[in-house]
Design an enzyme around this catalytic site. Structure first.
Site, mmCIF file in Angstrom:
data_model
loop_
_atom_site.group_PDB
_atom_site.id
_atom_site.type_symbol
_atom_site.label_atom_id
_atom_site.label_comp_id
_atom_site.label_asym_id
_atom_site.label_seq_id
_atom_site.Cartn_x
_atom_site.Cartn_y
_atom_site.Cartn_z
ATOM 1 N N CYS A 19 -23.555 -3.342 43.533
ATOM 2 C CA CYS A 19 -23.288 -2.191 44.390
ATOM 3 C C CYS A 19 -23.140 -0.930 43.555
ATOM 4 O O CYS A 19 -22.609 -0.966 42.442
ATOM 5 C CB CYS A 19 -21.996 -2.419 45.174
ATOM 6 N N ARG A 77 -24.919 -9.182 51.980
ATOM 7 C CA ARG A 77 -24.649 -9.603 50.598
ATOM 8 C C ARG A 77 -23.291 -10.296 50.495
ATOM 9 O O ARG A 77 -23.102 -11.151 49.630
ATOM 10 C CB ARG A 77 -24.644 -8.390 49.668
ATOM 11 N N LYS A 88 -16.557 -14.932 48.186
ATOM 12 C CA LYS A 88 -17.766 -14.577 47.432
ATOM 13 C C LYS A 88 -17.463 -14.511 45.938
ATOM 14 O O LYS A 88 -18.161 -15.110 45.116
ATOM 15 C CB LYS A 88 -18.283 -13.207 47.909
ATOM 16 N N ASN A 89 -16.386 -13.785 45.599
ATOM 17 C CA ASN A 89 -16.136 -13.531 44.184
ATOM 18 C C ASN A 89 -15.489 -14.715 43.453
ATOM 19 O O ASN A 89 -15.260 -14.643 42.246
ATOM 20 C CB ASN A 89 -15.316 -12.250 44.006
#
Ligand code: EPU
Length: 457
Positions: free
Chosen positions: A147, A435, A49-50
């Site tokens: 978040c 997410r 994801k990152n």
């Protein structure tokens, strides 16, 4: 070119699963194993994801189409693509040998104001600001969301933009950054904290700045190196990514010329599966991962007595004894290559099941222990010392409970706890887990977890 312009039916199915949002209320029902070792099989790790979120900010640096593959089909990616479309980037999805792929083209008319609601939904939206500023000379954006794990200031970004010659104005919650006439210029920028997203943002801004930029005391995360390596293949001149000092010589717009960025594997996902395997699997193979990126975790698990086999792109966790035979250890989260803050909640869950007392010190964020009351309700013995530290005493039997997932990493820790616990658990706020983790329940079902996704009517 490894990409063809069509979407497979499995990708279409996954895409429709992405229509979830905070408004779509879903929950998981999990029947726990009650401490038994029953999971087995193979679980595949998706693209990081990152890493994917950052390469998706890069099209503004290119004079042609940028191709990206092995992209995780998760909520945060969908939301970033919505922002890109609103900014005038043309986005099309494709199938590739390495999973979900995208073609991104920023050669048309571009906007430089991030849409407020979308930008506030995810922290990574701030990474767009560097490339947009460098390309268009101006960027307007609200304070980014994401978040709720701490204050998450943006002073390092703003200080960096100023050093590159930009003017910074803030009014009514909006930032308005304008490059000097003639564009950004190179500078030396020393970070007060080695921020991951600030490193990526300022590194990309400097790619199109005039002259040499030196970024000091930057983050070392592998996703930064992967980004720099790819930009260099396309004409950028970045040296030192993966070390504490990065030097960038500014260049004209980059050209991908058909080169494809393959998103590296998600090390946090690999680490979370390893922890789950150590607690509840007889024999679990984790494939499509990069074991060297999770060495900090492997080291502590081995210290505890967990048997981890490291292969080429694979990890295997094979144990017979009950977790109570493993020994506890202290944890202090740290920037890479230290123990990642993103694995802090899963490792606390692990520590509730093993013998001894552990001090866990979360050094990066001050709001990352919000899941602790959930574990305590399940029977864990965890004492909160202050917003950064807990003492975990184990082993404690966990029992099924109704849980609220506080954020995506803590949400996965709740899932692990529910799998280990005796009886049924319900996890609400599944959106936070979606997410960051693609089709998590399908992958968990594949290794023997009893899990169902329920959409509230
Ligand atoms: N910080 C500042 N000023 C700034 C920026 C950061 O003081 O301008 C401080 C933060 O408050 C924190 C420290 O620097 O104490 C490090 O924060 P960092 O900026 O590195 O975090 P981030 O870039 O916002 C990324 C990941 C996080 C991950 C952290 C740490 C993305 C999109 N997010 O956040 O991932 O926890 O690095 O490794 O890359 C997640 O995936 O769930 C997640 C939260």
């Amino acid at each position: 070119m490894a990409i063809s312009p069509r979407i497979t039916s499995s990708q279409q199915k996954a895409s429709s699963a992405l229509n979830s949002s905070p408004e779509v209320r879903e929950h998981f029902i999990i029947k726990g194993l009650g401490g038994k070792r029953q999971l087995k099989g193979t679980i595949a790790v998706r693209g990081a994801k990152n890493a994917a979120l950052k390469i998706l900010a890069a099209p503004f640096l290119f004079s042609d189409t940028l191709y990206v593959e092995n992209i995780p089909q998760i909520e945060d990616i969908e939301r970033l693509l919505d922002i890109l479309k609103a900014l005038g980037v043309s986005v099309s999805s494709h199938s590739s040998k390495y999973g979900f792929a995208l073609a991104l083209d920023a050669t048309g008319t571009l906007q430089n104001k991030l849409p407020r609601v979308l930008a506030k939904r995810l922290r990574a939206s701030i990474v767009l600001t560097g490339p947009i500023l460098a390309r268009t000379g101006r960027v307007l954006f609200p304070h980014p969301g994401g978040c709720l794990i701490g204050a998450r200031p943006i002073d390092i970004f703003l200080d960096g933009f100023k050093k590159l010659g930009a003017s910074v104005k803030e009014k009514n919650g909006w930032y308005d950054i304008t490059a000097p006439r003639g564009g950004l210029h190179g500078a030396t920028i020393r970070f007060v904290n080695p921020s991951v997203t600030a490193t990526e943002t300022l590194m990309m801004a400097a790619v199109l700045a005039k002259g040499k930029t030196v970024l000091k005391n930057v983050a070392l995360e592998p996703e930064i190196e992967a980004l720099a390596d790819f930009l260099n293949q396309c004409g950028a001149r970045i040296q030192g990514a993966g070390t504490t000092t990065i030097e960038i010589m500014g260049t004209p717009l980059l050209r991908a010329s058909g080169k494809v960025y393959k998103t590296p594997p998600d090390r946090i996902e690999a680490g979370s599966f390893l922890i789950l395997g150590a607690l509840a699997a007889k024999d679990l193979r984790i494939t499509g991962c990069e074991p060297s990126h999770v060495e900090a975790l492997i080291d502590v698990l081995e210290l505890a007595g967990v048997n981890v086999e490291v292969g080429d792109g694979t990890l295997r966790v094979k144990n017979n004894s009950h977790p109570k035979h493993f020994k506890s250890f202290d944890i202090k989260t740290h920037e890479y290559p230290g123990f990642p803050t993103d694995l802090q909640a899963p490792i606390v869950t692990f520590l509730t099941q093993v013998s001894g007392q552990a001090l866990v010190f979360e050094t990066i964020f001050e709001g990352r222990l919000s899941y602790v009351p959930e574990l305590v309700r399940m029977g864990a013995d965890i004492q909160v010392c202050d917003p950064h530290r807990v003492i975990v005493r184990g082993p404690t039997a966990l029992s099924g409970h109704e849980l609220e997932s506080p954020d995506l990493r803590a949400g996965l820790a709740c899932l692990i706890a529910a799998i280990v616990a005796k009886g049924e658990s319900v996890i609400h706020n599944v959106y936070t887990i979606d997410r960051g983790y693609e089709q998590i329940e399908e992958r968990l079902l594949g290794i023997g977890v009893d899990i169902k996704r329920i959409t509230n009517s």
